[in-house]
Design an enzyme around this catalytic site. Structure first.
Site, PDB file in Angstrom:
ATOM      1  N   GLY A  12       0.829  -1.203   0.000  1.00 15.96           N
ATOM      2  CA  GLY A  12       0.000   0.000   0.000  1.00 15.96           C
ATOM      3  C   GLY A  12       0.855   1.241   0.000  1.00 15.96           C
ATOM      4  N   GLY A  13       2.030   1.139  -0.627  1.00 16.60           N
ATOM      5  CA  GLY A  13       3.057   2.180  -0.531  1.00 16.60           C
ATOM      6  C   GLY A  13       2.692   3.515  -1.135  1.00 16.60           C
ATOM      7  N   ARG A  14       1.567   3.597  -1.854  1.00 17.22           N
ATOM      8  CA  ARG A  14       1.147   4.873  -2.417  1.00 17.22           C
ATOM      9  C   ARG A  14       0.038   5.509  -1.591  1.00 17.22           C
ATOM     10  NH1 ARG A  14       4.233   7.600  -4.419  1.00 17.22           N
ATOM     11  NH2 ARG A  14       2.915   8.598  -6.008  1.00 17.22           N
ATOM     12  N   GLY A  15      -0.267   4.906  -0.439  1.00 19.35           N
ATOM     13  CA  GLY A  15      -1.265   5.478   0.445  1.00 19.35           C
ATOM     14  C   GLY A  15      -0.744   6.685   1.195  1.00 19.35           C
ATOM     15  N   PHE A  16      -1.634   7.336   1.917  1.00 21.13           N
ATOM     16  CA  PHE A  16      -1.308   8.584   2.620  1.00 21.13           C
ATOM     17  C   PHE A  16      -0.138   8.416   3.593  1.00 21.13           C
ATOM     18  CE2 PHE A  16      -2.844  11.135   6.492  1.00 21.13           C
ATOM     19  CZ  PHE A  16      -1.986  12.189   6.224  1.00 21.13           C
ATOM     20  N   ALA A  17      -0.308   7.587   4.616  1.00 21.63           N
ATOM     21  CA  ALA A  17       0.751   7.420   5.618  1.00 21.63           C
ATOM     22  C   ALA A  17       1.961   6.702   5.031  1.00 21.63           C
ATOM     23  CB  ALA A  17       0.213   6.661   6.830  1.00 21.63           C
ATOM     24  N   TYR A 157     -14.727  -2.619   8.458  1.00 20.52           N
ATOM     25  CA  TYR A 157     -13.297  -2.310   8.424  1.00 20.52           C
ATOM     26  C   TYR A 157     -12.640  -2.714   9.739  1.00 20.52           C
ATOM     27  CZ  TYR A 157      -9.033   0.543   8.527  1.00 20.52           C
ATOM     28  OH  TYR A 157      -7.730   0.965   8.640  1.00 20.52           O
ATOM     29  N   LYS A 161      -9.825  -5.639  10.339  1.00 13.69           N
ATOM     30  CA  LYS A 161      -8.494  -5.220  10.796  1.00 13.69           C
ATOM     31  C   LYS A 161      -8.105  -5.982  12.056  1.00 13.69           C
ATOM     32  CE  LYS A 161      -6.034  -2.380   9.388  1.00 13.69           C
ATOM     33  NZ  LYS A 161      -4.923  -2.485   8.400  1.00 13.69           N
TER      34      LYS A 161
END
Length: 560
Positions: A12-17, A157, A161
């Site tokens: 998910g390396g293009r996500g916000f955090a 969600y 998680k």
């Protein structure tokens, strides 16, 4: 992987955090970074292209691999040769779709764990969420990691998680793999595409005036660089070896800025920083909850036809009205974590990163509004749109007088009109006999031209009446031929609506129509863009439904 290079993977390396973590990892010079995400290629913004990520991709210190976590072969390839995996990928939490969240947060996490074991990865750090211990009913104040998973979570969600987190903790020690879970609370900062943009959209739509609940619920927010820093602290603790790694592994950790603040105060600081008013009107959560349930039910029904994901859902109402603050002592003790950016500084950096969303940059309308154009851009428009406040107030007083004297008394239309004409006649007679000046005030006499209809206006009225009559005759001719079903349906619907409206008394029409006329056009002028967008969405959804029905009917005919 050549030489002594140490590779890590960020899912998910293009996500916000995740973007902030990637940048921090590149800056630390400890790893070469493999960015794994859904996109077929990496699409860099201008700042990234000229920044450290663009440079790392060009020099080979970073690379990109397209990875769907639900595809085990792709996950295996992404983890090949890696020493550390930062598993940050997750679907948008606002989409309350169990199948989507389970396929990524549970099945995808299983694939990541299996890939780490098969590829002999040493460390797996999972980005979890404080929502794994939140039931949506009971607030949490200074909660620590001893809190159990609740019997029922707030949304899909959260429950998925929690399942993913449990799998990662259970995998600790298998084939030498060390794991831990990071639970960052309410992440904010530059690059966020959800919190600040949605707040500004609400402010521009006039929806940010409201506080859901009593406004005293306490929250822990975490600046995004502190979240990235917490992941690096976890990696250092797990890779240090000995008792430190033993003590740190197989655990979950809450991560915050360690500065609890009232939720609505935090939102107000962002809004005020961007030039908008802070919310002031309090609405009890129990009042909003039934509306949220209806909105969620509507989305379930219309979502497949293109309806956008709503912001007003039951789970969101619970998040906005409950307290959620957490204790970071465990992370401080075992991971060596402490925030590197204060809440005040984080807020300043966040607000400064959205100059285009400031109130002074709000798009302004040019020329006349549509509401004014629809009303003829004359005295009627000025009255209904409150352009001439004196004229509007006088009109309202006259309408109120007409209501109480002619309509509320229960008169029929004929008696009301006759009484109105009587009042007008008496007024004109008295006005005509008044002197030119009375008590020092000049009295403007009404000339006969006020009541005369010009030849041009007479022709327009006559032509309009003739045109309307001819249209009605043409409709009747078409119906008489019996071959225009669509026209027949339109006529039937029109007459049904007319009969429905005709059932209302003059009093009901006046009481409803006058406020609607004065409010509807005024609101439309203020919220023209939002209302037009809503209408377009409804029309596009209607067209989609219509095309789907036609397609299904066409298929059924083919089958027959």
């Amino acid at each position: 992987m050549a030489g002594e290079e140490r590779w890590c993977v960020v899912t998910g390396g293009r996500g916000f955090a995740a973007r902030h973590l990637v940048a921090m990892l590149i800056s630390s010079s400890n790893f070469s970074i493999r960015v794994a995400d859904l996109g077929p290629t990496i699409d860099l913004g201008r700042a990234e292209e000229t920044g450290i990520l663009g440079d790392a991709l060009r020099t080979g210190r970073a690379d990109y691999v397209s990875t769907d976590l639900r595809n085990k072969a792709q996950v295996l390839k992404a983890c090949e040769g890696a020493e550390v995996v930062f598993h940050m990928a997750a679907p948008n939490s606002s989409i309350n779709n169990y199948q989507l969240h389970h396929s990524v947060n549970v099945d995808g996490t299983k694939n990541v764990i299996d890939a780490c074991i098969e590829q002999k990865v040493k460390i797996l750090i999972y980005t979890s969420s404080p929502s794994v211990v939140f039931d949506g009913v009971h607030g949490i104040l200074n909660g620590d990691e001893s809190l159990p998973y609740p019997p029922k979570h707030n949304d899909h969600y959260s429950v998925t998680k929690a399942e993913g987190e449990a799998l990662v903790i259970k995998a600790n020690g298998i084939n030498g793999l060390r794991t831990c879970c990071i639970r960052p609370s309410s992440i904010f900062g530059p690059g966020d595409k959800l919190l600040v943009p949605s707040l500004v959209a609400a402010a521009r739509a006039g929806k940010s005036k409201f506080i859901i609940g009593d406004g005293n619920n306490v929250y822990d927010f975490t600046y995004v660089e502190n979240v990235a820093h917490a992941h690096i602290c976890a990696e250092r603790a797990l890779s240090s070896g000995g008792s430190v790694a033993e003590k740190a592994s197989g655990q979950a950790y809450f991560i915050t800025n360690m500065e609890p603040i009232k939720f609505w105060e935090f939102m107000s600081l962002i809004l005020e920083g961007l030039g908008y008013e802070r919310p002031k009107i309090k609405i009890p959560a129990f009042v909003m909850m039934p509306i949220a349930h209806i909105v969620e039910w509507t989305y379930k029904l219309l979502g497949p036809y293109g309806m956008k994901v709503p912001q007003l859902t039951p789970s969101r109402i619970r998040l906005l009205s409950c307290s959620r603050s957490f204790n970071c002592s465990k992370a401080k003790d075992r991971l060596g974590y402490s925030p590197i950016v204060t809440l005040e500084e984080g807020l300043k950096r966040t607000v400064d990163s959205y100059p285009h969303l400031r109130a002074e940059h709000q798009p302004k309308r040019e020329g006349l509004s549509k509401a004014s154009i629809y009303l003829g851009s004359g005295r009627v428009a000025d009255t209904l749109l409150w352009k001439d406040r004196k004229q509007t107030v006088i009109t309202l007083i006259l309408l109120i007088a007409i209501y109480f004297n002619l309509i509320a008394s229960g008169f029929t239309i004929i008696t009301a009109l006759s009484k109105l004409l009587l009042v007008i006649s008496v007024f004109l007679f008295i006005h005509g006999n008044l002197p030119g000046k009375l008590l020092g005030y000049s009295i403007e006499k009404l000339s006969p031209s006020h009541f005369e209809l010009s030849e041009e206006a007479s022709q327009r009225v006559a032509m309009s009446a003739v045109s309307s009559w001819n249209n009605v005759v043409n409709v009747l001719k078409s119906l008489a031929k019996g071959n225009d079903g669509s026209l027949f349906v339109k006529v039937v619907i029109f007459l049904l609506v007319l009969s429905f409206l005709g059932a209302f008394s003059l009093q009901s029409v006046f009481v409803t129509g006058v406020p609607v006329a004065f409010l509807a056009f005024f609101i439309y002028e203020k919220k023209e863009q939002e209302i037009d967008a809503m209408v377009l969405d409804i029309l596009s959804w209607g067209n989609k439904v219509k095309s789907d029905i036609v397609r299904k009917l066409h298929r059924s005919k083919k089958t027959d």
